[in-house]
Design an enzyme around this catalytic site. Structure first.
Site, PDB file in Angstrom:
ATOM      1  N   GLU A 186      14.973  10.437  -8.946  1.00 16.28           N
ATOM      2  CA  GLU A 186      14.362   9.990  -9.964  1.00 16.28           C
ATOM      3  C   GLU A 186      13.322  10.913 -10.392  1.00 16.28           C
ATOM      4  OE1 GLU A 186      12.810   6.220  -9.573  1.00 16.28           O
ATOM      5  OE2 GLU A 186      11.562   6.725  -7.704  1.00 16.28           O
ATOM      6  N   CYS A 224       6.594  13.299 -12.431  1.00 19.30           N
ATOM      7  CA  CYS A 224       6.367  12.979 -10.945  1.00 19.30           C
ATOM      8  C   CYS A 224       7.665  13.379 -10.517  1.00 19.30           C
ATOM      9  CB  CYS A 224       6.075  11.605 -11.123  1.00 19.30           C
ATOM     10  SG  CYS A 224       6.186  10.922  -9.339  1.00 19.30           S
ATOM     11  N   CYS A 241      13.983   9.138   1.954  1.00 23.07           N
ATOM     12  CA  CYS A 241      12.970   9.362   2.673  1.00 23.07           C
ATOM     13  C   CYS A 241      12.959   8.953   4.337  1.00 23.07           C
ATOM     14  CB  CYS A 241      11.536   8.844   2.120  1.00 23.07           C
ATOM     15  SG  CYS A 241      10.220   9.420   3.066  1.00 23.07           S
ATOM     16  N   CYS A 262       8.075   3.644   5.646  1.00 22.76           N
ATOM     17  CA  CYS A 262       6.908   2.886   5.410  1.00 22.76           C
ATOM     18  C   CYS A 262       7.423   1.816   4.895  1.00 22.76           C
ATOM     19  CB  CYS A 262       6.124   3.582   4.243  1.00 22.76           C
ATOM     20  SG  CYS A 262       5.471   5.084   4.531  1.00 22.76           S
ATOM     21  N   CYS A 274       7.879   0.325   0.929  1.00 27.00           N
ATOM     22  CA  CYS A 274       8.553   1.241   0.008  1.00 27.00           C
ATOM     23  C   CYS A 274      10.051   1.084  -0.181  1.00 27.00           C
ATOM     24  CB  CYS A 274       7.960   2.506   0.431  1.00 27.00           C
ATOM     25  SG  CYS A 274       8.898   3.979  -0.429  1.00 27.00           S
ATOM     26  N   CYS A 277       7.278   4.348  -7.550  1.00 28.40           N
ATOM     27  CA  CYS A 277       8.124   5.227  -6.840  1.00 28.40           C
ATOM     28  C   CYS A 277       9.393   4.764  -6.065  1.00 28.40           C
ATOM     29  CB  CYS A 277       7.202   5.775  -5.721  1.00 28.40           C
ATOM     30  SG  CYS A 277       7.770   6.555  -4.406  1.00 28.40           S
TER      31      CYS A 277
END
Ligand code: SF4
Length: 343
Positions: free
Chosen positions: A57, A70, A77, A81, A84, A312
């Site tokens: 994205e 952004c 990832c 975390c 997220c 995000c």
């Protein structure tokens, strides 16, 4: 010709070279598969899909005199975390420097041509990209060479020719990467996603802290500031009843004062598959007041894009988790899709 994504439009190159480039670039050219508009035209989120099926994205935020894009550096990832959406989905692959650069080029070209924004461009917003933040999917310093190459290209007068001050690289605290970034000698803004101000909580919220604990991170950030002479920002995702206590505010203020850093507090968005919630208004206010009382420079940020699909990682999350059903899909074109969840 500068800023075009299609080699056929590079009319200052010989035709044979244009054709060779077109054949070569077609294999990595991303397709725009979804586009949502939020905040009355101030936020655009686009989902790009590469030929191998990976999707990332890109978010464009329009302000008076500023158009910030952004970008993502990884598909997924590996940092894990737990608050997220991207972290929950896991890591799939690194993006190449070309794929990262392409995100800026695609959005810039769409903005210039009116495909994004168009006649609805908010008052005073530029028709080209002025700022780039590495805050999309992935940890930029875990894809270090691609991130460094993209930064160099963004700043290069023969590349995108962007002021270093218009570039922000975020990290959850990969100390070796921070040190390599400092070696570039550019006054980039470093944004450190802290989210917890003691090792016990941070080990849990930001697992990379177990490898690079707070003291080591703080030292690297202080060195970065001294080398680049650039103020660092601390990002703090405020999670209800998790890191919104007075105690965390006090510890955070101490770190921010020591680093002379500015703190950006971003209330957590409700995230699919994550049990934690956004903080209450009362606790958010109390947290901000406490930071101020303790002498930290801090700003409460709005959660841009909340009404499109939050922050995000979440555009991809709902696209994937919802099997495409929540997001209208516009294959092959920047077709304007009205906000899915308008306020
Ligand atoms: S918060 Fe950033 S580093 Fe952590 S899992 Fe999400 S994308 Fe990765």
């Amino acid at each position: 010709m500068r800023g075009v994504d299609d080699p056929h439009q590079m009319t200052d190159l010989p035709t044979s070279l244009r054709e060779r480039l077109a054949a070569r670039f077609a294999a990595s050219r991303p397709e725009l598969v979804a586009h949502t508009v939020a905040d009355e035209g101030h936020t655009h989120k686009v989902l790009l899909r590469y030929p191998d099926g990976e999707a990332i994205e890109v978010v464009l935020m329009l302000y008076p005199r500023r158009a910030t894009v952004c970008i993502s550096t990884q598909a997924g990832c590996a940092m894990g975390c737990p608050f997220c959406a991207t972290g929950q989905a896991g890591f799939r692959r690194q993006l190449t420097a070309g794929e990262v650069v392409r995100q800026v080029v695609v959005v810039d070209a769409a903005l210039r041509s009116g495909e994004l924004g168009g006649t609805d461009l908010p008052a005073g917003a530029p028709d080209h990209v002025t700022n780039v933040v590495f805050m999309g999917m992935g940890e930029p310093l875990a894809n270090l060479e691609a991130t460094l190459a993209t930064v160099r290209w963004l700043h290069d007068p023969d590349g995108f020719n962007l002021s270093a001050r218009g570039i922000t690289v975020s990290t959850v605290g990969l100390v070796p990467g921070i040190r390599r970034l400092a070696e570039l000698g550019l006054p980039l803004t470093l944004a450190v996603s802290l989210h917890a101000a003691d090792d016990r909580l941070r080990d849990h919220l930001v697992p990379i802290n177990r490898s690079h604990p707070l003291a080591e991170l703080e030292e690297a950030v202080r060195d970065y500031r001294e080398t680049t002479n650039r103020r660092v920002t601390i990002e703090w995702c405020l999670i209800g009843e998790v890191n919104d206590s007075h105690e965390q505010a006090d510890r955070l203020a101490t770190i921010a004062r020591r680093l002379r850093a500015h703190v950006n507090v971003i209330p957590m968005n409700p995230t699919p598959g994550v049990q934690w919630k956004e903080p209450s208004r009362g606790r958010t206010r109390a947290f901000m007041d406490r930071l101020e009382e303790r002498g930290a420079a801090a700003t409460l940020r709005d959660t841009r894009g909340r009404d499109a699909d939050a922050a995000c990682g979440q555009l991809l999350a709902s696209y994937t988790l919802g099997g495409g059903s929540r997001l209208p899909v516009a294959v092959g074109a920047a077709e304007r899709v009205e906000t899915v969840a308008s306020p």
